[in-house]
Design a protein around this motif. Sequence first.
Motif: not given
Length: 313
Positions: A98, A102, A116, A126, A129-131, A133, A151
């Motif tokens: 990741s 984020v 986040k 970002g 990537k968070l989605q 995660e 990260r």
Amino acid sequence: MRILVMGGTEFVGSSLVKYLLNQNYTVDIFTRGIRPLKYSGVSNHYKGDRRIIRDLQKNIMDVKYDYVFDISAYKLIDVQNLLEVLNIKNLKKYIFCSSGSVYKPSTNFITEDFSKGYNEYWGDYGLDKLQIENYLFDLFKNNKLPIVIFRPTYIYGEENNLYRESYIFDRLKYNKDIPIPNSTSKVQFIHINDLVKIFENAMYNKNVIGQAYNITYPDTIKWDELMSTAMKITNRYVNIKKIDSLLNIKSRQYFPFRDCTYLLDINKSICHRLYKPKISLIEGLTRSYKWYCEIQPKLKDDKMNKIEEVLQL
């Protein structure tokens, strides 16, 4: 033991695969097949578009892996498609690369539980990537998928295809002044050789399943310190011009990094006994410069279209 690496032709993916091969692992890779491999030794090189599920089905359907390193996932569909096809019966860990992007912006050191969400400096990258995660954490919670999330901060080193340290070396080589933001931003870097060792260490570390970790070398660096370090190791010196914030010119139009403080706390990874990065900036840039001199890469960044303009201000 059988390993699948999603990616393998660009900077992080190829560096990881070569490292694993040198450690005598059995490695398959899945890439788009657009760029030729610059190394040999993989057991299978699967080619296709991971966003087209039939490309995954015809290549890795029913193949059992012990470890999967996902380096090339940038959108949620990348991971959804893969996990729909992947046979996870023998899977010990799914390791996702990741990003520190984020996190919401902060001028302090950020721990893994920091807020986040949208970060103006990283934008959709970002958020995407968070989605991914969040999707993986849900699978861990509900289906016991053995995930590990890393990260990293700015990754640099030999074979970097982003025009970052090579940009600095180019300016020094041709005796050109370098504009930098006139700011108090502090950042951190992680050398590629440290990163791949952390990835490998995660395979054997029992503490890491279901966890996310910040990854970086702990030293904090200001932009003028980055430039002075580069000049020291190359023994080439130019003028460094600090550019004040301008309404009509963004820093990324003349500088290869985002002008924001970007600091990650790595105490959790140390506590969980992950490999601790050892390569300092001066050592890492020395390695990068040696590679730069040997390979003479031809890179560019189309976003940096105002370099000479700001130098004239």
